[in-house]
Design an enzyme around this catalytic site. Structure first.
Site, short mmCIF file in Angstrom:
data_model
loop_
_atom_site.label_atom_id
_atom_site.label_comp_id
_atom_site.label_asym_id
_atom_site.label_seq_id
_atom_site.Cartn_x
_atom_site.Cartn_y
_atom_site.Cartn_z
CB CYS A 55 32.72 36.27 37.05
SG CYS A 55 33.41 35.14 38.32
CE1 TYR B 30 39.43 34.28 47.41
CE2 TYR B 30 40.28 34.93 46.05
CZ TYR B 30 40.73 34.76 46.65
OH TYR B 30 42.17 34.31 47.05
CB CYS C 91 40.59 35.84 40.44
SG CYS C 91 38.84 37.23 41.42
N1 DGL Z 1 36.48 34.37 39.31
C1 DGL Z 1 36.22 35.05 40.10
C2 DGL Z 1 36.46 36.81 39.18
O1 DGL Z 1 36.91 36.55 37.93
C3 DGL Z 1 34.88 35.66 41.25
C4 DGL Z 1 34.82 34.12 41.35
C5 DGL Z 1 34.45 34.26 43.48
O2 DGL Z 1 35.43 33.78 44.09
O3 DGL Z 1 33.22 34.64 43.71
O4 DGL Z 1 35.53 37.55 39.66
#
Ligand code: DGL
Length: 265
Positions: free
Chosen positions: A193, A46, A78
């Site tokens: 993240c 994302y 996320c």
């Molecule tokens: N796990 C996701 C977050 O906490 C992001 C990982 C990604 O899709 O780049 O930001």
């Protein structure tokens, strides 16, 4: 009183496997609840998405998920998604409770002794207005360095699948977190993240000096527990505890990982 077999599940959402770092804490606090883990792996990572397109994608996905699974609560585990689309999810689906994940800038600002705090996150999260507002509201007395990592989320996915990641590659991503200024050094790095806590042991080993790596997973789990009523005599239902992948096609290592977290893939 609600019957045991009527207990609704908790829906836990991420772009990939990062939300599992939150799921493992939530399970401890909510043993009576079933979980549905949703990974939008077809959209992963994302961090690189253009904001309007990502917003549209996540809202459309939740319209389907809520209809299909009717959860008690949704945990957006996320940062990249929640800092962008959290408010829209709440206004689009006002009957649903959304628990969010945002960079732990407030607790970091409260705890730092040196006043030097770094926020390690995806490129998406570091450029969000939400993140800037958190600094403005809670950390103006600190020097906050935002470090947008292009590769760490992917590396964490590979690492957890058992692939080899070189120390140099990891070091290149985390090195900008370490700041020395006027005889002071960074003492807290916010893991903003949910993928990153999987690599915290590697970060600790490679860090040029010891810092506190702040993982918000337990705080998110506690917040989720507050939102989910504890039902007397409830037992863990058999019908939940599965993972959904938007690709429809997770690889073998990912399915095995899900099993390790008690989720059928
Ligand atoms: N796990 C996701 C977050 O906490 C992001 C990982 C990604 O899709 O780049 O930001």
């Amino acid at each position: 009183m609600t019957q045991t077999n009527e207990l609704k599940p908790v829906l836990m959402f991420d772009s990939g496997i990062g939300g599992l770092t939150v799921l493992r804490e939530a399970r401890v606090l909510m043993p009576e609840r079933g979980f549905i883990y949703v990974a939008d792996d077809a959209g992963f990572p994302y961090g690189d998405w253009e904001e309007a397109a990502l917003k549209e994608r996540v809202i459309a996905l939740f319209a389907k998920l809520l209809k299909e699974y009717d959860p008690e609560v949704c945990v957006i585990s996320c940062n990249t998604a929640f800092t962008l689309v959290g408010a829209d999810l709440r206004s689009t689906f006002p009957k649903m409770t959304f628990v969010g994940t945002v960079p732990a800038i407030k607790p970091a600002a409260e705890r730092t002794r040196s006043g030097l705090v770094s926020v390690l996150a995806t490129p998406g999260t570091v450029k969000r207005a939400y993140t800037r507002d958190l600094i403005q509201s809670f950390a103006t007395q600190c020097h906050v360095r935002l470090v947008g990592s292009q590769n760490l989320a992917r590396m964490a996915e590979a690492y957890i699948r058992g692939e080899n990641i070189s120390d140099e590659a990891v070091m290149a991503e985390i090195a900008p977190c370490f700041v020395e200024k006027d005889n002071s050094k960074t003492d807290i790095v916010v893991l903003a993240c949910t993928h990153y806590p999987f690599m915290a042991n590697v970060f600790r080993r490679l860090a040029p000096w010891p810092v506190d790596w702040l993982d918000p997973a337990e705080a998110i789990a506690r917040q989720t527990r507050r939102k989910v009523p504890l039902v007397d005599g409830a037992e863990h239902p058999d019908s939940y505890d599965f993972a959904v992948f938007t690709s429809g096609n997770p690889d073998f290592a990912t399915r095995r990982l899900m099993q390790g977290f008690g989720l059928k893939a």
